[in-house]
Write a protein that holds these residues in place. Sequence first.
Motif, PDB file in Angstrom:
ATOM      1  N   ASN A 237      48.406  42.039  60.373  1.00  0.00           N
ATOM      2  CA  ASN A 237      49.622  42.181  59.585  1.00  0.00           C
ATOM      3  C   ASN A 237      49.623  41.173  58.441  1.00  0.00           C
ATOM      4  N   GLY A 238      50.031  41.629  57.264  1.00  0.00           N
ATOM      5  CA  GLY A 238      50.082  40.744  56.107  1.00  0.00           C
ATOM      6  C   GLY A 238      48.786  40.643  55.335  1.00  0.00           C
ATOM      7  N   ALA A 239      47.751  41.363  55.772  1.00  0.00           N
ATOM      8  CA  ALA A 239      46.459  41.291  55.082  1.00  0.00           C
ATOM      9  C   ALA A 239      46.429  42.116  53.805  1.00  0.00           C
ATOM     10  N   GLY A 240      47.430  42.989  53.613  1.00  0.00           N
ATOM     11  CA  GLY A 240      47.497  43.745  52.368  1.00  0.00           C
ATOM     12  C   GLY A 240      47.097  45.200  52.474  1.00  0.00           C
ATOM     13  N   LYS A 241      47.089  45.746  53.676  1.00  0.00           N
ATOM     14  CA  LYS A 241      46.664  47.139  53.848  1.00  0.00           C
ATOM     15  C   LYS A 241      47.586  48.105  53.089  1.00  0.00           C
ATOM     16  N   THR A 242      48.897  47.945  53.292  1.00  0.00           N
ATOM     17  CA  THR A 242      49.849  48.826  52.614  1.00  0.00           C
ATOM     18  C   THR A 242      49.831  48.584  51.111  1.00  0.00           C
ATOM     19  N   SER A 243      49.718  47.331  50.701  1.00  0.00           N
ATOM     20  CA  SER A 243      49.656  47.021  49.266  1.00  0.00           C
ATOM     21  C   SER A 243      48.446  47.683  48.618  1.00  0.00           C
ATOM     22  N   LEU A 244      47.325  47.703  49.316  1.00  0.00           N
ATOM     23  CA  LEU A 244      46.135  48.354  48.773  1.00  0.00           C
ATOM     24  C   LEU A 244      46.365  49.850  48.612  1.00  0.00           C
TER      25      LEU A 244
ATOM     26  N   LEU B 183      36.905  49.284  56.099  1.00  0.00           N
ATOM     27  CA  LEU B 183      37.108  48.155  55.203  1.00  0.00           C
ATOM     28  C   LEU B 183      38.010  47.169  55.929  1.00  0.00           C
ATOM     29  N   MET B 184      37.511  45.975  56.188  1.00  0.00           N
ATOM     30  CA  MET B 184      38.283  44.973  56.925  1.00  0.00           C
ATOM     31  C   MET B 184      38.898  43.976  55.952  1.00  0.00           C
ATOM     32  N   LEU B 185      40.228  43.871  55.994  1.00  0.00           N
ATOM     33  CA  LEU B 185      40.927  42.868  55.205  1.00  0.00           C
ATOM     34  C   LEU B 185      41.249  41.688  56.106  1.00  0.00           C
ATOM     35  N   SER B 186      41.089  40.484  55.576  1.00  0.00           N
ATOM     36  CA  SER B 186      41.353  39.272  56.342  1.00  0.00           C
ATOM     37  C   SER B 186      42.719  38.714  56.004  1.00  0.00           C
ATOM     38  N   ALA B 187      43.284  37.970  56.913  1.00  0.00           N
ATOM     39  CA  ALA B 187      44.548  37.297  56.655  1.00  0.00           C
ATOM     40  C   ALA B 187      44.349  36.289  55.547  1.00  0.00           C
ATOM     41  N   PRO B 188      45.270  36.208  54.589  1.00  0.00           N
ATOM     42  CA  PRO B 188      45.106  35.268  53.480  1.00  0.00           C
ATOM     43  C   PRO B 188      45.194  33.813  53.958  1.00  0.00           C
TER      44      PRO B 188
ATOM     45  N   ALA C 222      42.588  42.438  43.001  1.00  0.00           N
ATOM     46  CA  ALA C 222      43.357  41.309  43.498  1.00  0.00           C
ATOM     47  C   ALA C 222      44.810  41.710  43.608  1.00  0.00           C
ATOM     48  N   CYS C 223      45.479  41.151  44.599  1.00  0.00           N
ATOM     49  CA  CYS C 223      46.893  41.454  44.820  1.00  0.00           C
ATOM     50  C   CYS C 223      47.658  40.150  45.028  1.00  0.00           C
ATOM     51  N   ILE C 224      48.673  39.941  44.205  1.00  0.00           N
ATOM     52  CA  ILE C 224      49.566  38.804  44.358  1.00  0.00           C
ATOM     53  C   ILE C 224      50.981  39.349  44.502  1.00  0.00           C
ATOM     54  N   ARG C 225      51.640  39.026  45.592  1.00  0.00           N
ATOM     55  CA  ARG C 225      53.022  39.450  45.821  1.00  0.00           C
ATOM     56  C   ARG C 225      53.909  38.219  45.816  1.00  0.00           C
ATOM     57  N   GLY C 226      54.855  38.159  44.851  1.00  0.00           N
ATOM     58  CA  GLY C 226      55.605  36.935  44.662  1.00  0.00           C
ATOM     59  C   GLY C 226      54.647  35.888  44.130  1.00  0.00           C
ATOM     60  N   SER C 227      54.487  34.817  44.837  1.00  0.00           N
ATOM     61  CA  SER C 227      53.511  33.791  44.445  1.00  0.00           C
ATOM     62  C   SER C 227      52.365  33.712  45.444  1.00  0.00           C
ATOM     63  N   ARG C 228      52.279  34.682  46.349  1.00  0.00           N
ATOM     64  CA  ARG C 228      51.279  34.632  47.421  1.00  0.00           C
ATOM     65  C   ARG C 228      50.091  35.523  47.110  1.00  0.00           C
ATOM     66  N   LEU C 229      48.905  34.953  47.171  1.00  0.00           N
ATOM     67  CA  LEU C 229      47.683  35.731  47.023  1.00  0.00           C
ATOM     68  C   LEU C 229      47.432  36.498  48.312  1.00  0.00           C
ATOM     69  N   VAL C 230      47.408  37.828  48.218  1.00  0.00           N
ATOM     70  CA  VAL C 230      47.205  38.671  49.403  1.00  0.00           C
ATOM     71  C   VAL C 230      45.723  38.943  49.607  1.00  0.00           C
ATOM     72  N   PHE C 231      45.036  39.372  48.554  1.00  0.00           N
ATOM     73  CA  PHE C 231      43.574  39.512  48.593  1.00  0.00           C
ATOM     74  C   PHE C 231      43.033  39.423  47.172  1.00  0.00           C
TER      75      PHE C 231
ATOM     76  N   ALA D 171      44.529  42.001  39.356  1.00  0.00           N
ATOM     77  CA  ALA D 171      43.254  41.977  38.644  1.00  0.00           C
ATOM     78  C   ALA D 171      42.417  43.132  39.165  1.00  0.00           C
ATOM     79  N   GLY D 172      41.418  43.538  38.395  1.00  0.00           N
ATOM     80  CA  GLY D 172      40.519  44.595  38.815  1.00  0.00           C
ATOM     81  C   GLY D 172      41.039  45.984  38.483  1.00  0.00           C
ATOM     82  N   SER D 173      40.355  46.989  38.996  1.00  0.00           N
ATOM     83  CA  SER D 173      40.688  48.374  38.646  1.00  0.00           C
ATOM     84  C   SER D 173      40.382  49.320  39.785  1.00  0.00           C
ATOM     85  N   VAL D 174      41.095  50.448  39.770  1.00  0.00           N
ATOM     86  CA  VAL D 174      40.826  51.560  40.682  1.00  0.00           C
ATOM     87  C   VAL D 174      40.544  52.777  39.813  1.00  0.00           C
TER      88      VAL D 174
END
Length: 206
Positions: free
Chosen positions: A41-48, A201-206, A13-22, A60-63
């Motif tokens: 754009n904004g789906a979290g590709k770079t964050s991942l 791997l397809m990420l969707s817009a939050p 899981a990724c939260i940036r600021g108060s926004r849930l990204v994925f 949350a979670g692990s790599v």
Amino acid sequence: MSELTALSAENLACIRGSRLVFRELNFALSSGRALAIEGPNGAGKTSLLRMIAGFLAPSAGSVRLRSNAGEIEDGEERGKFCGWLGHHDGIKPQLSVSENLNFYARLFGASAPMDAALSEVGLARLAELPGQYLSAGQKRRLALARLKISNRPLWLMDEPLAALDAAGKKLASEMIAAHCARGGMVIAATHEPLGIECAKLMLSAP
């Protein structure tokens, strides 16, 4: 360095600021394979990518990386296996093309001839040109050379085809394919087809 055999992400899981990204993101990749991360754009590709590299801690979670020496979950340790190609070119404008590459060669402890790396990316004739005079596409080619000499088994690439012409895109695709053929892994965030067979791997817009 230990040889990587697999990568797995569980319930990320990724939260940036108060926004849930994925959230609840799961995927796996084995050695010799490439994964294209796609999405708007904004789906979290770079964050991942940053999470995998250890630059950003997951909410949350692990790599986990799996090697012949065991599993690596710690972000800092995981980063030692990663070669990074991001939006910023990382080129020092006052240094020549060859000086830029030699700087990173010393950083990575690379022993391969730098002239061969420059020839591979089509920059041999520009070896003495200061970095500030390179075009955007030439800077991208130099970044590809830097990635090649990093000798890291896992390549993390953010829009690897950006700013490249048709020949440059073909070069990038061939370098990715060759890295995988040597047993490496590639994870690329991209809006364009990588030009090779790969998982997606397809990420969707939050």
